[in-house]
Write a protein that holds these residues in place. Sequence first.
Motif, short mmCIF file in Angstrom:
data_model
loop_
_atom_site.label_atom_id
_atom_site.label_comp_id
_atom_site.label_asym_id
_atom_site.label_seq_id
_atom_site.Cartn_x
_atom_site.Cartn_y
_atom_site.Cartn_z
N VAL A 24 6.69 -34.31 4.41
CA VAL A 24 6.62 -34.55 5.84
C VAL A 24 5.87 -35.86 6.11
O VAL A 24 5.24 -36.41 5.22
CB VAL A 24 5.95 -33.37 6.60
CG1 VAL A 24 6.78 -32.10 6.46
CG2 VAL A 24 4.53 -33.14 6.14
N THR A 25 5.96 -36.32 7.35
CA THR A 25 5.33 -37.57 7.74
C THR A 25 4.18 -37.29 8.70
O THR A 25 4.31 -36.48 9.61
CB THR A 25 6.36 -38.48 8.43
OG1 THR A 25 7.49 -38.63 7.56
CG2 THR A 25 5.80 -39.84 8.75
N ASP A 26 3.08 -37.99 8.49
CA ASP A 26 1.94 -37.87 9.40
C ASP A 26 2.37 -38.37 10.78
O ASP A 26 3.16 -39.31 10.90
CB ASP A 26 0.78 -38.72 8.87
CG ASP A 26 -0.52 -38.41 9.57
OD1 ASP A 26 -0.75 -37.25 9.94
OD2 ASP A 26 -1.32 -39.36 9.74
N GLY A 27 1.88 -37.73 11.83
CA GLY A 27 2.19 -38.16 13.18
C GLY A 27 3.40 -37.50 13.80
O GLY A 27 3.66 -37.68 14.99
N PHE A 40 9.38 -46.20 -4.64
CA PHE A 40 9.20 -44.88 -4.04
C PHE A 40 7.73 -44.66 -3.69
O PHE A 40 7.40 -44.24 -2.57
CB PHE A 40 9.69 -43.80 -5.00
CG PHE A 40 9.45 -42.40 -4.51
CD1 PHE A 40 10.35 -41.77 -3.68
CD2 PHE A 40 8.30 -41.71 -4.89
CE1 PHE A 40 10.12 -40.47 -3.21
CE2 PHE A 40 8.07 -40.42 -4.43
CZ PHE A 40 8.98 -39.80 -3.60
N ARG A 41 6.84 -44.95 -4.63
CA ARG A 41 5.41 -44.74 -4.42
C ARG A 41 4.89 -45.59 -3.25
O ARG A 41 4.14 -45.10 -2.41
CB ARG A 41 4.63 -45.06 -5.69
CG ARG A 41 4.85 -44.05 -6.80
CD ARG A 41 4.27 -44.55 -8.13
NE ARG A 41 4.46 -43.57 -9.17
CZ ARG A 41 3.68 -42.53 -9.39
NH1 ARG A 41 2.63 -42.32 -8.62
NH2 ARG A 41 3.93 -41.68 -10.36
N ARG A 42 5.31 -46.84 -3.19
CA ARG A 42 4.90 -47.72 -2.07
C ARG A 42 5.42 -47.17 -0.74
O ARG A 42 4.72 -47.18 0.26
CB ARG A 42 5.40 -49.15 -2.29
CG ARG A 42 4.62 -49.93 -3.32
CD ARG A 42 5.02 -51.40 -3.35
NE ARG A 42 6.41 -51.60 -3.74
CZ ARG A 42 6.84 -51.71 -4.98
NH1 ARG A 42 6.00 -51.67 -5.99
NH2 ARG A 42 8.13 -51.89 -5.24
N ALA A 43 6.64 -46.68 -0.75
CA ALA A 43 7.24 -46.14 0.48
C ALA A 43 6.49 -44.91 0.97
O ALA A 43 6.30 -44.72 2.17
CB ALA A 43 8.71 -45.81 0.26
N MET A 44 6.05 -44.06 0.06
CA MET A 44 5.32 -42.85 0.45
C MET A 44 4.02 -43.20 1.18
O MET A 44 3.63 -42.56 2.15
CB MET A 44 5.01 -41.96 -0.76
CG MET A 44 6.24 -41.39 -1.45
SD MET A 44 7.30 -40.36 -0.39
CE MET A 44 8.55 -41.54 0.12
N VAL A 48 0.73 -38.68 -3.70
CA VAL A 48 1.93 -39.38 -4.16
C VAL A 48 2.44 -38.73 -5.44
O VAL A 48 3.66 -38.57 -5.62
CB VAL A 48 1.69 -40.89 -4.32
CG1 VAL A 48 2.90 -41.57 -4.96
CG2 VAL A 48 1.38 -41.53 -2.96
N GLU A 49 1.55 -38.33 -6.32
CA GLU A 49 1.98 -37.65 -7.55
C GLU A 49 2.75 -36.36 -7.21
O GLU A 49 3.78 -36.08 -7.83
CB GLU A 49 0.79 -37.34 -8.46
CG GLU A 49 0.14 -38.57 -9.06
CD GLU A 49 1.09 -39.45 -9.85
OE1 GLU A 49 1.99 -38.92 -10.55
OE2 GLU A 49 0.96 -40.68 -9.77
N GLU A 50 2.26 -35.62 -6.24
CA GLU A 50 2.96 -34.39 -5.84
C GLU A 50 4.30 -34.72 -5.19
O GLU A 50 5.30 -34.03 -5.40
CB GLU A 50 2.10 -33.54 -4.91
CG GLU A 50 2.69 -32.18 -4.68
CD GLU A 50 1.75 -31.20 -4.00
OE1 GLU A 50 2.26 -30.13 -3.58
OE2 GLU A 50 0.54 -31.46 -3.89
N GLU A 64 -2.36 -42.39 0.45
CA GLU A 64 -3.10 -43.62 0.75
C GLU A 64 -2.94 -44.70 -0.30
O GLU A 64 -3.08 -45.88 0.00
CB GLU A 64 -4.59 -43.30 0.93
CG GLU A 64 -4.85 -42.45 2.17
CD GLU A 64 -6.33 -42.20 2.39
OE1 GLU A 64 -7.16 -42.62 1.54
OE2 GLU A 64 -6.66 -41.61 3.42
N ARG A 65 -2.66 -44.28 -1.55
CA ARG A 65 -2.49 -45.22 -2.65
C ARG A 65 -1.30 -44.77 -3.50
O ARG A 65 -1.07 -43.57 -3.63
CB ARG A 65 -3.74 -45.26 -3.53
CG ARG A 65 -4.99 -45.78 -2.87
CD ARG A 65 -6.22 -45.76 -3.82
NE ARG A 65 -6.22 -44.64 -4.78
CZ ARG A 65 -6.62 -43.39 -4.51
NH1 ARG A 65 -7.02 -43.07 -3.31
NH2 ARG A 65 -6.60 -42.46 -5.44
N PRO A 66 -0.58 -45.69 -4.10
CA PRO A 66 0.58 -45.31 -4.91
C PRO A 66 0.28 -44.38 -6.08
O PRO A 66 1.18 -43.73 -6.59
CB PRO A 66 1.12 -46.66 -5.42
CG PRO A 66 0.65 -47.65 -4.42
CD PRO A 66 -0.70 -47.15 -3.95
#
Length: 146
Positions: free
Chosen positions: A51-54, A120-124, A100-102, A93-95
Motif C-alpha cells: 500500500v501507499t502512505d497517504g 524497484f527498490r528506489r520506486a518503493m 523494502v526487503e519485505e 525510507e531507504r532502498p
Amino acid sequence: MADERTRQALTDLVANRRLGVLATLKRDGRPQLSTVVHFFDRDAGVIRISVTDGRAKTANLRRDPRASFHVSSEDGWAYAVVEARAELTPVAERPDDPTVEELVGLYRAVQGEHPDWDDFRRAMVAERRLVLRLHVERLYGMPPRG
C-alpha cells in the motif's frame, strides 16, 4: 465454519486468487473499498498487500485496524471473507531498509523476479510504500462446489 474441509476450500480460494477487495472503515463508519493484489501466507495466517502512505485505506487502518478482505472465484459464485486485524510496517525510507526487503519478498511471491531490483527498490521509497499485514481472525464464505 461448518468443517475443516470447508475451511480448507475457503483458505485455498484466498491463497489461489491474486485480486481481492479490501474493506476499511471511514471516519463516518461507512466502508471504503479497494481492489488490491495480495499474497496469503497460509502458515502465518497473514495476507500481505503493498500500500501507499497517504491513501485512504492506509489512513483508515492507522485510525482503526479492523479490516475485511473479500475474494471471489472467477465466476463469482464462490467467495471467502476474511475478518482481520491490520498491521502496517513503517514507510519505506531507504532502498535497503526492512520495509523494502519485505516489499521485495511480496513482489517475488506475487509476480516472480523483477527485471531491475535496484529500480524497484528506489520506486518503493519514492512512492512511500509500506506493507499491510492482515492477521486473519475469522474466515467464512461459500466454498467452490465440487
